[in-house]
Design a protein around this motif. Structure first.
Motif, PDB file in Angstrom:
ATOM      1  N   LEU A 130      58.055  43.722  27.648  1.00 28.51           N
ATOM      2  CA  LEU A 130      58.320  44.813  28.469  1.00 28.51           C
ATOM      3  C   LEU A 130      57.355  44.690  29.639  1.00 28.51           C
ATOM      4  CD1 LEU A 130      59.807  47.663  28.567  1.00 28.51           C
ATOM      5  CD2 LEU A 130      57.955  48.650  27.032  1.00 28.51           C
ATOM      6  N   ASN A 131      55.999  44.369  29.665  1.00 30.27           N
ATOM      7  CA  ASN A 131      55.137  44.238  30.988  1.00 30.27           C
ATOM      8  C   ASN A 131      55.824  43.368  31.882  1.00 30.27           C
ATOM      9  OD1 ASN A 131      52.884  45.622  30.110  1.00 30.27           O
ATOM     10  ND2 ASN A 131      52.134  44.000  29.128  1.00 30.27           N
ATOM     11  N   SER A 132      56.755  42.412  31.395  1.00 31.31           N
ATOM     12  CA  SER A 132      57.184  41.636  32.591  1.00 31.31           C
ATOM     13  C   SER A 132      57.994  42.585  33.313  1.00 31.31           C
ATOM     14  CB  SER A 132      58.040  40.297  31.810  1.00 31.31           C
ATOM     15  OG  SER A 132      57.129  39.654  31.233  1.00 31.31           O
ATOM     16  N   VAL A 133      58.968  43.317  32.873  1.00 31.40           N
ATOM     17  CA  VAL A 133      59.924  44.269  33.486  1.00 31.40           C
ATOM     18  C   VAL A 133      59.203  45.409  34.230  1.00 31.40           C
ATOM     19  CG1 VAL A 133      62.080  45.502  33.344  1.00 31.40           C
ATOM     20  CG2 VAL A 133      61.559  43.605  31.902  1.00 31.40           C
ATOM     21  N   THR A 134      58.212  45.808  33.720  1.00 27.52           N
ATOM     22  CA  THR A 134      57.523  46.961  34.601  1.00 27.52           C
ATOM     23  C   THR A 134      56.669  46.343  35.588  1.00 27.52           C
ATOM     24  OG1 THR A 134      55.447  46.782  32.928  1.00 27.52           O
ATOM     25  CG2 THR A 134      57.350  48.524  32.273  1.00 27.52           C
ATOM     26  N   ALA A 135      56.270  44.904  35.685  1.00 24.29           N
ATOM     27  CA  ALA A 135      55.774  44.534  36.792  1.00 24.29           C
ATOM     28  C   ALA A 135      56.663  44.436  37.923  1.00 24.29           C
ATOM     29  CB  ALA A 135      55.034  43.303  36.508  1.00 24.29           C
ATOM     30  N   PHE A 136      57.791  44.437  37.883  1.00 25.41           N
ATOM     31  CA  PHE A 136      58.697  44.319  38.939  1.00 25.41           C
ATOM     32  C   PHE A 136      58.799  45.716  39.534  1.00 25.41           C
ATOM     33  CE2 PHE A 136      60.623  40.864  36.726  1.00 25.41           C
ATOM     34  CZ  PHE A 136      60.718  39.841  37.549  1.00 25.41           C
ATOM     35  N   PHE A 144      51.559  49.035  34.609  1.00 25.40           N
ATOM     36  CA  PHE A 144      51.773  49.337  35.853  1.00 25.40           C
ATOM     37  C   PHE A 144      52.582  51.049  35.956  1.00 25.40           C
ATOM     38  CE2 PHE A 144      51.883  44.829  36.379  1.00 25.40           C
ATOM     39  CZ  PHE A 144      50.877  44.884  37.626  1.00 25.40           C
ATOM     40  N   VAL A 145      53.127  51.313  34.758  1.00 24.69           N
ATOM     41  CA  VAL A 145      53.669  52.401  34.861  1.00 24.69           C
ATOM     42  C   VAL A 145      52.925  53.731  35.234  1.00 24.69           C
ATOM     43  CG1 VAL A 145      54.822  54.149  33.258  1.00 24.69           C
ATOM     44  CG2 VAL A 145      55.205  51.841  33.153  1.00 24.69           C
ATOM     45  N   GLY A 146      51.542  53.800  34.789  1.00 25.20           N
ATOM     46  CA  GLY A 146      50.589  54.771  35.265  1.00 25.20           C
ATOM     47  C   GLY A 146      50.144  54.591  36.725  1.00 25.20           C
ATOM     48  N   LEU A 147      50.362  53.330  37.373  1.00 26.83           N
ATOM     49  CA  LEU A 147      50.247  53.184  38.719  1.00 26.83           C
ATOM     50  C   LEU A 147      51.472  53.847  39.465  1.00 26.83           C
ATOM     51  CD1 LEU A 147      48.613  52.251  41.076  1.00 26.83           C
ATOM     52  CD2 LEU A 147      49.533  49.913  40.467  1.00 26.83           C
ATOM     53  N   ALA A 148      52.487  53.388  39.186  1.00 29.83           N
ATOM     54  CA  ALA A 148      53.584  53.266  40.043  1.00 29.83           C
ATOM     55  C   ALA A 148      54.287  54.990  40.007  1.00 29.83           C
ATOM     56  CB  ALA A 148      54.617  52.220  39.633  1.00 29.83           C
ATOM     57  N   ALA A 149      54.227  55.544  38.765  1.00 29.77           N
ATOM     58  CA  ALA A 149      55.152  56.740  38.791  1.00 29.77           C
ATOM     59  C   ALA A 149      54.265  57.937  39.497  1.00 29.77           C
ATOM     60  CB  ALA A 149      54.959  57.037  37.085  1.00 29.77           C
ATOM     61  N   ALA A 180      54.207  46.103  40.895  1.00 28.31           N
ATOM     62  CA  ALA A 180      53.757  45.019  41.849  1.00 28.31           C
ATOM     63  C   ALA A 180      54.156  45.793  43.241  1.00 28.31           C
ATOM     64  CB  ALA A 180      53.956  43.683  41.631  1.00 28.31           C
ATOM     65  N   PRO A 181      55.342  46.019  43.687  1.00 28.65           N
ATOM     66  CA  PRO A 181      55.921  46.481  44.973  1.00 28.65           C
ATOM     67  C   PRO A 181      55.263  47.877  45.326  1.00 28.65           C
ATOM     68  CG  PRO A 181      57.794  45.618  43.601  1.00 28.65           C
ATOM     69  CD  PRO A 181      56.819  45.663  42.822  1.00 28.65           C
ATOM     70  N   VAL A 182      54.986  48.655  44.341  1.00 25.90           N
ATOM     71  CA  VAL A 182      54.268  49.851  44.822  1.00 25.90           C
ATOM     72  C   VAL A 182      52.890  49.512  45.099  1.00 25.90           C
ATOM     73  CG1 VAL A 182      53.397  52.162  43.465  1.00 25.90           C
ATOM     74  CG2 VAL A 182      55.798  51.360  43.111  1.00 25.90           C
ATOM     75  N   ILE A 183      52.013  48.466  44.306  1.00 24.47           N
ATOM     76  CA  ILE A 183      50.882  48.289  44.905  1.00 24.47           C
ATOM     77  C   ILE A 183      50.799  47.688  46.157  1.00 24.47           C
ATOM     78  CG2 ILE A 183      49.051  46.558  44.559  1.00 24.47           C
ATOM     79  CD1 ILE A 183      49.494  46.861  41.485  1.00 24.47           C
ATOM     80  N   LEU A 184      51.832  47.043  46.411  1.00 20.56           N
ATOM     81  CA  LEU A 184      51.816  46.443  47.912  1.00 20.56           C
ATOM     82  C   LEU A 184      51.964  47.458  48.892  1.00 20.56           C
ATOM     83  CD1 LEU A 184      53.907  43.131  47.218  1.00 20.56           C
ATOM     84  CD2 LEU A 184      51.403  43.348  47.783  1.00 20.56           C
ATOM     85  N   TRP A 185      53.053  48.470  48.388  1.00 20.33           N
ATOM     86  CA  TRP A 185      53.251  49.664  49.324  1.00 20.33           C
ATOM     87  C   TRP A 185      52.103  50.551  49.869  1.00 20.33           C
ATOM     88  CZ3 TRP A 185      54.164  54.750  47.377  1.00 20.33           C
ATOM     89  CH2 TRP A 185      54.557  55.683  48.397  1.00 20.33           C
ATOM     90  N   VAL A 186      51.405  50.515  48.777  1.00 18.78           N
ATOM     91  CA  VAL A 186      50.047  51.475  48.870  1.00 18.78           C
ATOM     92  C   VAL A 186      49.033  50.765  49.695  1.00 18.78           C
ATOM     93  CG1 VAL A 186      48.263  52.629  47.429  1.00 18.78           C
ATOM     94  CG2 VAL A 186      50.422  52.750  46.709  1.00 18.78           C
ATOM     95  N   LEU A 187      48.950  49.604  49.428  1.00 20.62           N
ATOM     96  CA  LEU A 187      48.059  48.832  50.359  1.00 20.62           C
ATOM     97  C   LEU A 187      48.338  48.832  51.723  1.00 20.62           C
ATOM     98  CD1 LEU A 187      47.005  45.737  47.936  1.00 20.62           C
ATOM     99  CD2 LEU A 187      45.740  47.948  48.467  1.00 20.62           C
ATOM    100  N   LEU A 188      49.645  48.389  52.015  1.00 19.54           N
ATOM    101  CA  LEU A 188      50.268  48.211  53.376  1.00 19.54           C
ATOM    102  C   LEU A 188      50.158  49.722  54.008  1.00 19.54           C
ATOM    103  CD1 LEU A 188      52.906  45.591  52.628  1.00 19.54           C
ATOM    104  CD2 LEU A 188      50.633  45.382  53.736  1.00 19.54           C
ATOM    105  N   SER A 189      50.427  50.818  53.402  1.00 23.63           N
ATOM    106  CA  SER A 189      50.552  51.999  54.002  1.00 23.63           C
ATOM    107  C   SER A 189      49.287  52.694  54.206  1.00 23.63           C
ATOM    108  CB  SER A 189      51.474  53.032  53.065  1.00 23.63           C
ATOM    109  OG  SER A 189      50.772  53.303  51.870  1.00 23.63           O
ATOM    110  N   GLY A 190      48.221  52.333  53.664  1.00 25.34           N
ATOM    111  CA  GLY A 190      46.796  52.689  53.867  1.00 25.34           C
ATOM    112  C   GLY A 190      46.308  51.749  54.956  1.00 25.34           C
ATOM    113  N   ARG A 191      46.523  50.433  54.832  1.00 28.19           N
ATOM    114  CA  ARG A 191      46.287  49.861  56.060  1.00 28.19           C
ATOM    115  C   ARG A 191      46.772  50.155  57.422  1.00 28.19           C
ATOM    116  NH1 ARG A 191      46.782  43.399  56.984  1.00 28.19           N
ATOM    117  NH2 ARG A 191      45.458  43.040  58.890  1.00 28.19           N
ATOM    118  N   ALA A 192      47.979  50.711  57.229  1.00 27.06           N
ATOM    119  CA  ALA A 192      48.819  51.218  58.644  1.00 27.06           C
ATOM    120  C   ALA A 192      48.135  52.568  59.115  1.00 27.06           C
ATOM    121  CB  ALA A 192      50.255  51.343  58.260  1.00 27.06           C
ATOM    122  N   ARG A 193      47.687  53.460  57.997  1.00 26.13           N
ATOM    123  CA  ARG A 193      47.228  54.611  58.425  1.00 26.13           C
ATOM    124  C   ARG A 193      45.816  54.610  58.987  1.00 26.13           C
ATOM    125  NH1 ARG A 193      49.494  56.432  53.417  1.00 26.13           N
ATOM    126  NH2 ARG A 193      47.459  56.120  52.544  1.00 26.13           N
TER     127      ARG A 193
END
Length: 371
Positions: A345-351, A293-298, A354-367
């Motif tokens: 470490l994976n368990s912590v980076t998921a926190f 998730f680091v490569g996705l969120a950052a 995961a919210p960034v994925i939801l934000w990207v999906l929801l913001s894309g749908r809103a647009r």
């Protein structure tokens, strides 16, 4: 008369607009500089705190004296800082920066906001390649029983596995052209690689599984200075290469055909970007395990904070944010010394991811709904 008046008004308007644009540019430059300064302070603070905290707490002043080359009050503190904690901190910093830069490049190449080495199965391919070597050697533990040749074998296998999955994903992306399909294929490739690893585990001596268990959870705690030399050199070369790819990647934002019309060698940019992502994913996975998730969120956090997609600033900002995320995650996972057990470490980076994925999906749908 009216024409003359119009010319004068246009001249006045241009004279007024020029300072306004200049002021806006200065504000923009100041904002970007301030943001980078803040990220650097956060990174330095995370480094110092993570080096200071542990099963044996060391005062921050003592840590600063050791890191700046001054005489330490205690030889034990110096040994703990330089030999036990600093290698893992530097490894986490480099891994976070590398994964973030790789994620930013993949999101541009695949034109998919959810692309990153983990989601597209690249990290899973690296795990598969490295697992074949780890489970096939006689050494037990986190690369501790392997010589330099075997370590390079693990690294090479991880890079090869990452490159293989990446090439398959790119081939499907060119053939299909649908970002959602590419994403699903990447997830499926990750599952297939995981299934092969499970089969290897089933037929492997149980005494050899501890290294793989630590490997798949992600960890920077056992990185040594010798291993760090390989990580540092590889990541430094590829991160420097990403600086020269920033401008061509900007052109690719508008499509391969448009980039080609500007004189960009699209095939070369694709090859160099994908090769760098494969090397970064393979190296970090070989020595630090799978960090998700680091490569996705950052990159998304960098674009959101900078309010631009310009890779000339997005790539370095992504590197800083990725490094901070990994170091903070390592602190939460067990680097604080408050608990005897440590989380993956994976368990912590998921926190964070995961919210960034939801934000990207929801913001894309809103647009899409607004359009």
């Amino acid at each position: 008369m009216s024409s003359r008046g119009t010319d004068v008004e246009d001249a006045v308007d241009s004279e007024v607009a020029a300072p306004a644009r200049g002021t806006g540019t200065r504000r923009r430059v100041g904002y970007v500089a301030g943001l980078f300064g803040l990220l650097l302070l956060l990174l330095l603070g995370a480094v110092v705190v993570l080096v200071a905290q542990g099963s044996i707490a060391i005062p921050i002043g003592e840590v600063l004296r050791v890191l700046t080359g001054q005489d330490a009050q205690s030889q034990l503190s110096r040994t703990i800082v330089l030999d036990a904690r600093l290698p893992k901190v530097v490894a986490g910093l480099l891994a976070g920066a590398a994964l973030a830069v790789g994620g930013a490049q993949m999101q541009t190449l695949f034109r998919n906001p959810l692309a990153d080495p983990f989601v597209l199965g690249v990290s899973s391919g690296a795990i598969l390649g490295a697992s074949i070597v780890i489970l096939g050697t006689s050494g037990v533990g986190w690369l501790s029983g392997l010589g330099l040749v075997s370590q390079l074998g693990v690294t090479g296998a991880a890079v090869a596995g990452a490159a293989g999955v990446l090439l398959i994903a790119l081939g499907i992306a060119r053939r299909v052209g649908d970002p959602v399909v590419v994403l699903v294929v990447g997830v499926m490739l990750g599952y297939l690689a995981g299934a092969v690893v499970d089969m290897l585990v089933y037929y492997t001596d149980p005494d050899r599984l501890q290294a793989l268990a630590t490997f798949t959870r992600g960890s920077v705690r056992n990185v040594t200075w010798n291993e760090l030399q390989v990580i540092a050199v590889s990541c430094a070369v590829v991160l420097v290469l990403s600086v020269f790819l920033a401008q061509p990647l900007n052109a690719l934002l508008l499509g391969d055909r448009y980039a080609g019309s500007l004189g960009v060698n699209v095939r070369r940019v694709h090859f160099l970007s994908l090769a760098s992502v494969a090397v970064l994913s393979g190296i970090t996975t070989a020595y630090c395990g799978a960090i998700a998730f680091v490569g996705l969120a950052a990159p998304h956090l960098a674009r959101g904070l900078l309010r631009t997609a310009d890779h000339r600033v997005v790539l370095p900002a992504s590197a800083l944010i990725g490094a901070v995320i990994v170091l903070v995650a390592e602190y939460v996972a067990g680097g604080n010394g408050l608990t005897k057990t440590s989380l993956p470490l994976n368990s912590v980076t998921a926190f964070v991811g995961a919210p960034v994925i939801l934000w990207v999906l929801l913001s894309g749908r809103a647009r899409r709904q607004a359009g």
